[in-house]
Design an enzyme around this catalytic site. Sequence first.
Site, PDB file in Angstrom:
ATOM      1  N   ASP A 332       0.869  -1.169   0.000  1.00 22.89           N
ATOM      2  CA  ASP A 332       0.000   0.000   0.000  1.00 22.89           C
ATOM      3  C   ASP A 332       0.907   1.220   0.000  1.00 22.89           C
ATOM      4  O   ASP A 332       2.129   1.114   0.171  1.00 22.89           O
ATOM      5  CB  ASP A 332      -0.886  -0.028   1.241  1.00 22.89           C
ATOM      6  CG  ASP A 332      -2.069   0.929   1.120  1.00 22.89           C
ATOM      7  OD1 ASP A 332      -2.156   1.629   0.090  1.00 22.89           O
ATOM      8  OD2 ASP A 332      -2.876   0.976   2.049  1.00 22.89           O
ATOM      9  N   ASP A 597      -6.232  -6.689   4.435  1.00 15.43           N
ATOM     10  CA  ASP A 597      -4.925  -7.135   3.947  1.00 15.43           C
ATOM     11  C   ASP A 597      -4.646  -8.595   4.305  1.00 15.43           C
ATOM     12  O   ASP A 597      -3.703  -9.194   3.759  1.00 15.43           O
ATOM     13  CB  ASP A 597      -3.803  -6.263   4.542  1.00 15.43           C
ATOM     14  CG  ASP A 597      -3.773  -4.873   3.940  1.00 15.43           C
ATOM     15  OD1 ASP A 597      -3.889  -4.766   2.708  1.00 15.43           O
ATOM     16  OD2 ASP A 597      -3.646  -3.898   4.687  1.00 15.43           O
TER      17      ASP A 597
END
Length: 847
Positions: A332, A597
Amino acid sequence: MQGQVTPFDSFWDRPLADLLQQLQATPAGLNSEEARQRLRQHGPNTLVRESRFATLISILRSFANPLVIILIAASSVSLVMGDPLSGLIIIAMVLLSVLLNFFMEFQAKHAVDEIRKQVATTAAVVRDGKEQELPVADLVPGDIIRLNAGDLVPADCRLLDVRDLHVRESALTGESLPVEKTADNLPVGKHSAVEARNSVFLSTAVQTGLGTAVVVCTGRDTALGGIAQRLAARPPETEFGRGIRQFGMMITRVIMALVLFVLLVNVLLHRPLLESFLFAVALAVGMTPEMMPLIITVTLAQGARRMAKKKVLVKQLSAIEDFGSVTILCSDKTGTLTEGEIVLDRHVDLDGKDDDNVLRLVYLNSYFEAGIKSPLDEAVLKHERPSIVEYEKLDEIPFDFSRKRLSVVVQHGAEIQLVTKGEAESVFGICQTVLVDGAVQPFDAARQANAAETFQRLSADGYRVLGVAVKNVEGQASYAPVAEQEMTLAGFAAFLDPPKEGIHAVLESLKQNGVSIVVMTGDNQYVTQKVARDVGLPAEIIVTGGQVDTMDDAALAVQAENGAIFARVSPEQKNRVILALKARGHVVGYMGDGINDAPSLHTADVGISVMNGVGVAKESAKIILLEKDLAVLNEGVVEGRRCFANIMKYIVMGTSSNFGNMFSMAGASLFLPFLPMLPTQVLLNNFLYDISQISIPSDNVDPALLRQPKRWQIGFIRQFMTIIGPISSVYDFLTFGILLWGFHAWANASLFRTAWFVESLATQTLVVFVIRTAGNPLKSRPSSPLMIAVFSIVAIATVLPYTPLGGLLSLVPLPLPLLGAITALAITYLFVVQVVKTWFYRKHALL
């Protein structure tokens, strides 16, 4: 307690009041003394408990090696048949080897345990009347715990109070969709755990909402503990593990063939059967790289210690080697490429003009929001505070990943307002009108285009933009997401997260180390592209989630390899990209710290989370960073490569020297009228060699070996063995010739054995200085422990024949001319190995 509740009692079917009474639990929680008593009764809240006899079992396991058993049995026979000295020496060698192995493994295990304590998962528990964070292992039946979005449920619990609580139970049921939970008693009757909407279970993950629960079952008494054996799935074999297994099988075949050959030859030559058998077994011990598991464990444990000092914590030692092999890091952008310290920089209306009304609305929403505050909420609350003292919260519609927005209901006098903030496109979709200069106007196509233009302009400037909407509502007991419709768009809250200081240098270091960065984010493409440009990453190719769904896996992998940035992607789409890259032969790392995630952290070769990540992310990860910083991660990658390089040093050492010496010993037994070495001498030679190798994990590694990911190549090792190994045998036979014809050792077996004992130990230990580097050994400095260990062992081997202990081992003093000849042989041997090694590495394009 009045009785233990187990998962088989279907505690979810019981009335809550009865269950609390049986648990002797109250909403105020347990006191510390009662918790300690229950912990002694039920044991730690873990699925795996170490036996009190673990140390003894570990020692006994060290003796379970078949070769060790054969040696002990053979030495016992030797004692009984009148050769007590040889028998005692063999037993002493075996004991020393086993104890040394156990001590080093114990040290490594202790280091790993200390590191793992730092990443122990905690839970919010009410103890002694106050909420505190405690290790999950300390939970006991009767504890009261708090659950928030992102938490991993720490035990089997009955819910006392919930607020829009949704839990993913795939770890238990296989159901991928989250389950809505309630605190109500179930209808009368029997229900399965899958139907237990009033309970939560160990290792399930809180997706959204809040909850308070009482712990009912812990550890192996939980539902997951009861079926752990059935659910346990063996992890896929890694490339490194597969290489170790194949290498071990190759060694086993060579050992069996050589030992049987030596035993057969000695029997045919009518040599003493017991001595021949002991010699063959000792030869097998000498050829077996029995130190390999220890070297790997110690190397990885020391690497884990060094990584911990660099703020990288390792949950699984095997992940270190994979960490060093990473070729593509998926990450990210927030907190890795950027500072992660978001500030509310602008609050604007439809046309992009500053608007205090937007500030008031977004502040109301964040201020009255319950549960975990997001970084955006914290940025709002840190901003200059508008006056909201006359507002009162009535209700809340929590955030979820499908709506991507959150609403609060507030009352100001007689006026009740629903205030919503969330992803801009999501907010656009629920708005029917818009505020223009304080007046409500239709949100028609022209104004929608105007809003989209303002949103895109802010996004292209690097802002994270939230839409803010409001509408007046009627008073009622509670509000659901269906109320979020026909709203009025107020404007935008714009947040700025600047690039990290020094991020350009970090990304350049990763690039030089052979690691490519692939940005995968749920943010829109405008923010992502702006940040990528600011930090120096290619930003020409942007692939959105919608485009991902139209591409096959091969196309996805090619786009990622060519520097594409993935924006607006879901967890499932991130998974597809990772799997596509793995299918193309890449070792993929994934860095994430959020609830969504977890799937990618599990799918990647190396899942990397951060210490302040949510519980489910930390549980899924193999590596945890104390700081969400790519500079820290870069240090971890380099350390992983250092560990791999040192492990490979031991492996190629064994193939190039140990095998050569043992092959020479087997060949010598064909033409010598005596054994080339006594069994005790072979074992001592092998023991001293092993000691010299223990320091390899501490060795320095050439910078060139750290610049690119290294992969296990069994073919490379096999070729290295077949080319470098015979050099050792050639020099052994040169030694035999000098001894037999230069020093007339045909009639002096003790002189022959002593000289070869010294020469073989010197060459096979000193060669590490050549093997340890791909370049010139004179320009690559080994570590001090390695130099001390190797030179000490060579000195011991040289001096031992002149001591009383040498006499007990049938070693005799060597004349100075013979020592000079051995020295010359050792020096020329190292020179020849260096020449051949350089040719070999150039052939494989490693120089």
